[in-house]
Each structure stands twice: as structure tokens, then as C-alpha cells.
Design a protein around this motif. Structure first.
Motif, PDB file in Angstrom:
ATOM      1  N   ILE A 162      47.506  25.144  37.915  1.00 29.80           N
ATOM      2  CA  ILE A 162      46.328  25.191  39.080  1.00 29.80           C
ATOM      3  C   ILE A 162      44.635  25.040  37.508  1.00 29.80           C
ATOM      4  CG2 ILE A 162      44.999  24.013  40.782  1.00 29.80           C
ATOM      5  CD1 ILE A 162      47.867  25.484  42.364  1.00 29.80           C
ATOM      6  N   TYR A 163      44.857  24.424  37.659  1.00 26.55           N
ATOM      7  CA  TYR A 163      43.084  24.483  36.369  1.00 26.55           C
ATOM      8  C   TYR A 163      42.116  24.416  37.553  1.00 26.55           C
ATOM      9  CZ  TYR A 163      46.110  23.131  33.166  1.00 26.55           C
ATOM     10  OH  TYR A 163      47.576  23.590  31.720  1.00 26.55           O
ATOM     11  N   VAL A 164      41.483  25.964  37.504  1.00 24.21           N
ATOM     12  CA  VAL A 164      40.057  26.216  38.261  1.00 24.21           C
ATOM     13  C   VAL A 164      38.908  26.257  37.603  1.00 24.21           C
ATOM     14  CG1 VAL A 164      39.406  27.879  40.156  1.00 24.21           C
ATOM     15  CG2 VAL A 164      41.790  27.661  39.581  1.00 24.21           C
ATOM     16  N   TYR A 165      37.726  25.284  38.213  1.00 25.22           N
ATOM     17  CA  TYR A 165      36.700  25.637  37.283  1.00 25.22           C
ATOM     18  C   TYR A 165      35.406  25.798  37.790  1.00 25.22           C
ATOM     19  CZ  TYR A 165      34.467  24.323  32.804  1.00 25.22           C
ATOM     20  OH  TYR A 165      33.814  23.767  31.795  1.00 25.22           O
ATOM     21  N   SER A 200      32.962  41.621  43.433  1.00 24.76           N
ATOM     22  CA  SER A 200      31.995  40.439  42.270  1.00 24.76           C
ATOM     23  C   SER A 200      30.693  41.499  41.642  1.00 24.76           C
ATOM     24  CB  SER A 200      31.211  40.178  43.696  1.00 24.76           C
ATOM     25  OG  SER A 200      29.915  38.829  42.425  1.00 24.76           O
ATOM     26  N   HIS A 201      30.375  41.726  40.395  1.00 28.80           N
ATOM     27  CA  HIS A 201      29.934  42.352  39.285  1.00 28.80           C
ATOM     28  C   HIS A 201      29.808  43.663  39.903  1.00 28.80           C
ATOM     29  CE1 HIS A 201      27.272  38.787  38.915  1.00 28.80           C
ATOM     30  NE2 HIS A 201      27.481  38.434  39.943  1.00 28.80           N
ATOM     31  N   GLY A 202      31.508  43.729  39.267  1.00 29.30           N
ATOM     32  CA  GLY A 202      31.727  45.276  39.470  1.00 29.30           C
ATOM     33  C   GLY A 202      32.145  45.784  40.949  1.00 29.30           C
ATOM     34  N   LYS A 203      31.765  45.170  41.584  1.00 27.88           N
ATOM     35  CA  LYS A 203      30.904  45.587  43.679  1.00 27.88           C
ATOM     36  C   LYS A 203      32.903  45.037  44.051  1.00 27.88           C
ATOM     37  CE  LYS A 203      26.966  47.010  43.568  1.00 27.88           C
ATOM     38  NZ  LYS A 203      25.288  46.602  44.466  1.00 27.88           N
ATOM     39  N   GLY A 233      42.437  30.903  45.304  1.00 28.88           N
ATOM     40  CA  GLY A 233      42.382  30.170  43.681  1.00 28.88           C
ATOM     41  C   GLY A 233      41.572  30.034  43.716  1.00 28.88           C
ATOM     42  N   TYR A 234      39.870  29.991  44.059  1.00 32.29           N
ATOM     43  CA  TYR A 234      38.868  29.808  43.441  1.00 32.29           C
ATOM     44  C   TYR A 234      38.271  31.163  43.569  1.00 32.29           C
ATOM     45  CZ  TYR A 234      33.985  28.396  41.543  1.00 32.29           C
ATOM     46  OH  TYR A 234      32.867  29.093  41.583  1.00 32.29           O
ATOM     47  N   LEU A 235      38.904  31.867  44.519  1.00 32.11           N
ATOM     48  CA  LEU A 235      38.053  33.610  44.240  1.00 32.11           C
ATOM     49  C   LEU A 235      38.536  34.223  43.100  1.00 32.11           C
ATOM     50  CD1 LEU A 235      37.974  35.070  48.307  1.00 32.11           C
ATOM     51  CD2 LEU A 235      36.239  33.345  46.578  1.00 32.11           C
ATOM     52  N   THR A 236      40.309  33.926  42.563  1.00 34.26           N
ATOM     53  CA  THR A 236      40.009  34.553  41.652  1.00 34.26           C
ATOM     54  C   THR A 236      40.091  33.798  39.888  1.00 34.26           C
ATOM     55  OG1 THR A 236      42.805  34.491  42.271  1.00 34.26           O
ATOM     56  CG2 THR A 236      42.573  34.762  40.234  1.00 34.26           C
ATOM     57  N   ARG A 237      38.967  32.838  40.488  1.00 35.36           N
ATOM     58  CA  ARG A 237      38.476  32.617  38.609  1.00 35.36           C
ATOM     59  C   ARG A 237      36.829  33.991  39.237  1.00 35.36           C
ATOM     60  NH1 ARG A 237      34.434  31.162  36.843  1.00 35.36           N
ATOM     61  NH2 ARG A 237      33.155  30.590  38.391  1.00 35.36           N
ATOM     62  N   GLU A 255      35.000  38.329  35.646  1.00 39.91           N
ATOM     63  CA  GLU A 255      34.795  40.135  35.370  1.00 39.91           C
ATOM     64  C   GLU A 255      35.392  40.493  34.035  1.00 39.91           C
ATOM     65  OE1 GLU A 255      32.982  42.216  36.847  1.00 39.91           O
ATOM     66  OE2 GLU A 255      32.468  40.543  38.223  1.00 39.91           O
ATOM     67  N   THR A 256      36.114  39.571  33.444  1.00 41.60           N
ATOM     68  CA  THR A 256      37.288  39.420  32.855  1.00 41.60           C
ATOM     69  C   THR A 256      36.517  39.563  30.970  1.00 41.60           C
ATOM     70  OG1 THR A 256      39.099  39.192  33.395  1.00 41.60           O
ATOM     71  CG2 THR A 256      38.748  39.035  30.847  1.00 41.60           C
ATOM     72  N   ILE A 257      35.880  38.278  31.402  1.00 44.37           N
ATOM     73  CA  ILE A 257      34.623  37.777  30.789  1.00 44.37           C
ATOM     74  C   ILE A 257      33.794  38.957  29.855  1.00 44.37           C
ATOM     75  CG2 ILE A 257      32.816  36.225  30.095  1.00 44.37           C
ATOM     76  CD1 ILE A 257      35.178  34.136  31.272  1.00 44.37           C
TER      77      ILE A 257
END
Length: 179
Positions: free
Chosen positions: A39-42, A100-103, A161-165, A170-172
């Protein structure tokens, strides 16, 4: 999270046409390598006809966050996604935890969905998944091809699925800092 493909490009490189062409090339490569599964999440940057046309033509499932000013077809006519989201019944409530943002954050959310279609693709059934949380002025609107997005469990999978995006973001950030 391990990236399937990472690539860099510049508008100054020889043969560069448009950023959209680069993005579609990456999606094509990933789809081929994954045998068109997944599933492609954007994020909201994908709320454009160029991406929806591509996903639908290629038969790829997607979850794309909408900006809100997109018109969608619903049983009561052509309406703005933002207006449809306001009318959506929030059938389900739960608490979600995400980084989100390390928290690490835990927030209560409520969500629901509506059947919709894109004006340029009236024969393709889609779902508008609407998510609300405290302190947010506008709901999060997710457009998906996932037809099962009606039950609590399937809607929850779309939201997660969207929250996993966000984990990808964070990885980037980590990869950029490592360079």
C-alpha cells in the motif's frame, strides 16, 4: 524501518524534467521490485491528479493525505473533501501512540469514513477516512483505495498505516543527520 529505495536528484541535473516524474519513477521501481504488492502511503504533497491518475492506472493501492480543497464525488453530489469530512460520522474512538520529532505521543482520536470517488475517475470506488484529535483545527483526511475501510479494524489499519509514514520521516531525518 529499512528504506526500499532512496535516491537523490537535482533540478540542475542533465535530463531533469519534473520532480513528479522522479517520484513516479521511484514508485514504479518499488512496485516492480515488490511485485506490485503493498500500500503506497503519501503525505499532502501527493494530493494531485498526477499521482491519483498514476496509482489508478497502475492498479496500486494507496493512502494519501488530502489538503482539503479537493472536490470529491459523493452520493449527494460533488463536494469539497473538507466539507465531506465535516459531515462524516465519527463512529470509532481510541488512543494512538506514535513518535513525532523524537517524542512519543499518545493522543485520543476519533475516526470514520465515507464512500467517495474522484471526478476524473468516477468508476473507481474510494474511501475518505476522516480522523480528528483534540487541538486540531481541521481533521486529517485520508483518501484510500482500500475497499474494506469500513469496519473499525480496517479503518484502524488505514489510520495506523498513515501514522507509520511519520516513522519514515523520522528515518529520513536520521539519515540526513548521519550524512
Amino acid at each position: 524501518i529499512v528504506p526500499l529505495r532512496m535516491t537523490m536528484w537535482s533540478a540542475k541535473e542533465d535530463g531533469f524534467t519534473r520532480e513528479n516524474d522522479k517520484v513516479l519513477g521511484v514508485i514504479r521501481d518499488v512496485a516492480r521490485e515488490c511485485e506490485r504488492r503493498g500500500i503506497y502511503v503519501y503525505d499532502r504533497g501527493g494530493d494531485g491528479n498526477w499521482l491519483f491518475d498514476f496509482f489508478i492506472a497502475e492498479g496500486l493501492d494507496f493512502i494519501v493525505r488530502l489538503v482539503g480543497d479537493r472536490h470529491l464525488l459523493h452520493w449527494n453530489g460533488k463536494r469539497l473533501a473538507e466539507d465531506l469530512a465535516g459531515d462524516c460520522e465519527m463512529k470509532y474512538r481510541q488512543r494512538v501512540t506514535f513518535k513525532s520529532h523524537g517524542k512519543e505521543l499518545e493522543v485520543p482520536i476519533e475516526y470514520g469514513s465515507l464512500p467517495v470517488r474522484l471526478p476524473d475517475h468516477p468508476g473507481v470506488e474510494l474511501r475518505l477516512v476522516v480522523v480528528k484529535w483534540p487541538g486540531s483545527e481541521k481533521p486529517m483526511m485520508l483518501l484510500t483505495t482500500l475497499r474494506a475501510a469500513r469496519s473499525r479494524r480496517s479503518l484502524q489499519q488505514v489510520v495506523e498505516g498513515y501514522l507509520t509514514r511519520w516513522r519514515v520521516e523520522e528515518t529520513i531525518r536520521f539519515v540526513k543527520q548521519a550524512y
